[in-house]
Enzyme design. Structure first.
Site, PDB file in Angstrom:
ATOM      1  N   HIS A 352       0.836  -1.207   0.000  1.00  0.00           N
ATOM      2  CA  HIS A 352       0.000   0.000   0.000  1.00  0.00           C
ATOM      3  C   HIS A 352       0.865   1.249   0.000  1.00  0.00           C
ATOM      4  CE1 HIS A 352      -0.106   1.467   4.299  1.00  0.00           C
ATOM      5  NE2 HIS A 352       0.183   0.222   4.600  1.00  0.00           N
ATOM      6  N   ASP A 362       6.004   2.756   7.257  1.00  0.00           N
ATOM      7  CA  ASP A 362       4.664   2.248   6.969  1.00  0.00           C
ATOM      8  C   ASP A 362       3.923   3.190   6.043  1.00  0.00           C
ATOM      9  OD1 ASP A 362       2.200   1.069   7.013  1.00  0.00           O
ATOM     10  OD2 ASP A 362       1.846   1.330   9.157  1.00  0.00           O
ATOM     11  N   GLU A 399      -5.207   1.610   2.662  1.00  0.00           N
ATOM     12  CA  GLU A 399      -5.028   0.409   3.486  1.00  0.00           C
ATOM     13  C   GLU A 399      -5.263   0.737   4.944  1.00  0.00           C
ATOM     14  OE1 GLU A 399      -2.664  -2.427   6.042  1.00  0.00           O
ATOM     15  OE2 GLU A 399      -2.584  -0.268   5.902  1.00  0.00           O
ATOM     16  N   GLU A 400      -4.832   1.947   5.347  1.00  0.00           N
ATOM     17  CA  GLU A 400      -4.918   2.315   6.761  1.00  0.00           C
ATOM     18  C   GLU A 400      -6.357   2.436   7.249  1.00  0.00           C
ATOM     19  OE1 GLU A 400      -2.529   1.888   8.490  1.00  0.00           O
ATOM     20  OE2 GLU A 400      -0.645   2.513   7.559  1.00  0.00           O
ATOM     21  N   ASP A 428       4.221  -4.793   3.309  1.00  0.00           N
ATOM     22  CA  ASP A 428       3.631  -3.568   3.851  1.00  0.00           C
ATOM     23  C   ASP A 428       4.787  -2.715   4.351  1.00  0.00           C
ATOM     24  OD1 ASP A 428       2.348  -1.678   5.508  1.00  0.00           O
ATOM     25  OD2 ASP A 428       0.665  -2.998   5.887  1.00  0.00           O
ATOM     26  N   HIS A 512       2.736   4.624  13.163  1.00  0.00           N
ATOM     27  CA  HIS A 512       1.561   5.491  12.970  1.00  0.00           C
ATOM     28  C   HIS A 512       1.717   6.869  13.630  1.00  0.00           C
ATOM     29  CE1 HIS A 512      -1.494   2.094  11.844  1.00  0.00           C
ATOM     30  NE2 HIS A 512      -0.416   2.090  11.087  1.00  0.00           N
TER      31      HIS A 512
END
Ligand SMILES: *[C@@H]1O[C@H](CO)[C@@H](O)[C@H](O)[C@H]1NC(C)=O
Ligand SMILES: *[C@@H]1O[C@H](CO)[C@@H](O)[C@H](O)[C@H]1NC(C)=O
Ligand SMILES: *[C@@H]1O[C@H](CO)[C@@H](O)[C@H](O)[C@H]1NC(C)=O
Length: 707
Positions: A352, A362, A399-400, A428, A512
């Site tokens: 993603h 990420d 995706e998140e 990922d 994140h």
């Protein structure tokens, strides 16, 4: 997988004209064998390689030296700005990936969707005295993001709400933590639950607090300094308004079915209470004002809580949140290399592109690796190589928000993928530190292991990835992919496509948060970008084998062996195995079929390509290998969660469970605790039979004969 070089068999025709006596032939044969045994240790010459089937692999691996700078440069370019799905900078990132895939010489295309996403509109937090007077306003910003470039920390799909209530500290917010609070006589009803982030799905933590009657929830990280954004929707992936079918693009005039946000099916997947991630500093401000029973020693963490209680109160928390829930356009980007001989068989690599913040780990470490795989495949194309099967590189969006880009695409193409997808290879977060990790469906274990033997270890000179992987775990550990935390979910759990998931490093402290930056990667994650290179090489080489090997490198003996291990584990759990007899019997059946298939595969591999129908025979055999995984699906899916159709590897219903296999049986065992003895046992037995039948179906598909 085939070894890197095998001596070419001699040509019988060169002897036939000799009309020699049997002894002469024997002598010639002996000489021939002697010749080969002598020259065996000599490595194949470049020229020999160029003509052997492994030439593309060798060329692919030889293209690494420039990778450090290209991969680093892609990562730098992709992470200049935060690129949350549905925002303008996300579109810029999509354009970047599209242009690089095109530049590599791949055929590119994009697919847009307009799912329901969720953004923060407004939020406030304050600590009040028991009498309601303001004690202190608290910041919801992320200390690590002084320029506030990224979206403020929030939980996607958390509903709007306003709460003025005392707080209760709930440790990690697990069932056992609430039982401990019960023992302390602490009630959560109507309060604000404050949890530190543990393992497990954040949406499950919020749901459990809601079940316990919390009015709102705040979650902080014990360490790392950042504030963890994330999604808190429950059960199911993809666009919440189109569960099980693809959402349409707004460009299509919004045609196509879409449920209303008030639809019961939709509402039960949204969290019931507002929630918010907060910094550790803010959490401490609240926690240190709490009275009530002392915080249990194990619940104290990096934060000093020796003198405080778990609450509730006596202070009050004033928390307000306004969600901006709206349809937004997302874009999947694809690069395709059409297969030469079997264009209708798909080998799919995906990662993603959307990120909560800058996304250096990420997910754009994976995107940079994907672009490097594309570059190398492009060079192979220029050298004249064409894959046997079609290769598709996918750059997913949103995706998140629940694997939305990949899920909508899988749902939209379910018919085609069910009949034609060979494999899905996911990356990922490619790199979050040292150490190689992988997950796979078990027929791919052997290929994965073989491929890691061909890749240089990024951290240890003179070793292979295989070597350090084994050393790290005292053996090979391959996860089973029952998680729903990346884009393999729709492929495996919904469509029954064999999958692999690859990554370097675990437990990234900036997960994140606004600390997920290129600087962090360059300073800490992968200063030389060698781990990125290793992932790109493993990924790309897996893709090459799966696209080019005449006989698919699928090993179902390994599958049967893993299933037997799962069954033994479950048997210990169920206090004895007689219940599991049907599963044991069907695994024996699968083992027999897998043995036969393994022999058949060897024969087909050795067969002269000249032989009549050899290609068709291989194709029919490969189709059996491909479709065996599909047999583990059941149309109606898991109980209460019908979208999950894979009866062996789907997530269990209980978010705290870490059992990664036979979800239906695991769910039934959990349910049985709520029922009277007999009723629960029947439910378990039914799920056992379903698994047994699925494995039996697989055995029969692998055999390829009607029963
Ligand atoms: C690539 O590696 C070299 C050392 O081999 C290093 O000096 C350089 O900084 C790296 N390039 C990038 C862009 O990180
Ligand atoms: C990154 O962007 C810069 C500036 O646009 C460009 O010159 C460079 O080629 C890009 N890197 C790669 C690997 O494409
Ligand atoms: C709680 O916060 C909201 C939003 O900032 C504010 O309007 C309200 O007056 C506050 N309530 C109290 C009792 O302070």
């Amino acid at each position: 997988m085939r070894s890197s070089h095998s001596p070419r068999p001699y040509n019988p025709h060169s002897f036939s004209s000799l009309r020699a006596s049997p002894s002469l032939i024997l002598l010639a044969l002996l000489l021939f064998l002697l010749f080969y045994s002598l020259r065996r240790p000599t490595p194949p010459s470049r020229n020999a390689l160029a003509h052997s089937p492994t030439a593309p692999a060798a060329l692919f691996l030889s293209l690494s030296p420039s990778a450090n700078s290209t991969i680093a440069s892609h990562l730098r370019n992709l992470t200049l700005r935060p690129h949350l799905a549905g925002t303008p900078s996300a579109a810029t990132a999509a354009t970047y990936v599209l242009s690089r895939l095109r530049g590599a010489g791949l055929r590119t295309f994009t697919r847009d969707y307009t799912p329901l996403l969720s953004y923060p509109a407004a939020a406030s937090l304050a600590l009040l005295r028991p009498d309601g007077a303001l004690l202190k306003p608290l910041s919801l910003a992320e200390p690590a993001d002084p320029t506030a470039a990224a979206v403020p920390p929030y939980h996607a799909y958390a509903p709007s709400g306003a709460t003025l209530a005392p707080a209760v500290y709930v440790n990690y917010g697990r069932e056992e933590d609430y039982l401990a609070l019960d023992r302390l006589g602490v009630r959560l009803r109507g309060c604000v639950a404050i949890a530190r982030r543990g393992e497990g799905y954040r949406g499950g933590v919020v749901a459990r607090a809601a079940e316990r009657g919390a009015a709102a929830m705040l979650i902080f990280r014990d360490s790392g300094g950042g504030v963890e954004r994330g999604m808190v929707r429950l059960g199911g992936v993809g666009d919440p308004l189109t569960p099980g079918w693809a959402t349409t693009a707004s460009a299509g005039g919004g045609r196509g079915e879409r449920l209303g946000a008030d639809d019961e099916e939709v509402r039960r997947r949204f969290p019931k209470i507002p929630s918010m991630p907060v910094s550790a500093a803010v959490a401490v401000e609240i926690l240190r004002t709490l009275g009530g029973p002392r915080v249990p020693p194990k619940w104290r963490s990096a934060l000093s809580q020796d003198e405080t209680g778990v609450g509730p109160g006596p202070t009050l928390v004033n928390f307000t949140y306004k969600e901006d829930r709206k349809l937004a356009t997302i874009q999947n980007v694809f690069g395709m290399i059409r297969g030469n001989e079997e264009p209708d068989r798909y080998v799919i690599l995906g990662n993603h592109r959307d990120a909560w913040t800058f996304g250096a780990v990420d997910p754009n470490s994976g995107t940079a690796a994907l672009l490097d795989v594309a570059r190398r495949y492009g060079t192979l194309l220029q050298s004249g190589w064409r894959p046997r099967r079609t290769i598709i590189l996918c750059s997913w969006d949103a995706e998140e928000f629940g694997m939305i880009g990949s899920t909508e695409w899988v749902e939209q193409n379910l018919g085609i993928l069910s009949s034609k997808a060979v494999v899905y290879l996911n990356v990922d977060c490619a790199v979050q530190g040292p150490g190689f990790f992988a997950g796979a469906t078990p027929q791919l274990d052997k290929l994965l292991v073989e491929v890691t033997k061909e890749i240089k270890d990024p951290d240890l000179e003179g070793k292979t990835v295989y070597h350090t992987w084994v050393a790290m775990n005292s053996g090979i550990i391959i996860e089973r992919l029952a998680r729903t935390d990346s884009d393999f979910s729709a492929f495996l759990h919904h469509a029954g496509v064999p999958v692999i998931d690859l990554y370097y490093g675990k437990e990234f402290s900036g997960y994140h948060t606004a600390l997920d930056t290129y600087d962090w990667m360059e300073k800490h994650g992968d200063p030389m970008f060698h781990r990125h290179v290793a992932i790109a090489e493993i990924w790309g080489l897996l893709g090459l084998h799966l696209a080019d090997d005449p006989v698919l490198p699928f090993d179902y003996l390994s599958y049967a062996a893993r299933l037997q291990e799962h069954t033994n584990e479950l048997s210990a759990f169920l206090n004895g195995g007689e219940f599991l007899q049907p599963v044991n019997a069907s695994i024996r059946e699968l083992t027999v079929a897998a043995n036969e298939a393994s022999e058949e595969g060897k024969r087909l591999q050795e067969q002269e390509t000249m032989e009549h129908f050899a290609a068709l025979k291989r194709r029919a055999f490969n189709d059996r290998l491909m479709l065996t995984e599909r047999s583990f699906l059941e149309a109606e899916g898991l109980k209460r969660r019908g979208w999950f159709k894979h009866l062996l590897y789907s997530p269990p219903e209980d978010y705290e469970s870490n059992v990664s296999f036979f979800p239906g049986i695991v769910d039934a065992i959990a349910q049985a605790r709520k029922f009277a003895e007999g009723e629960g046992q029947l439910g378990i037995q039914h799920e056992i039979w379903r698994v047994a039948r699925a494995i039996q179906r697989a055995a029969s598909v692998l055999r390829g004969e009607l029963t």
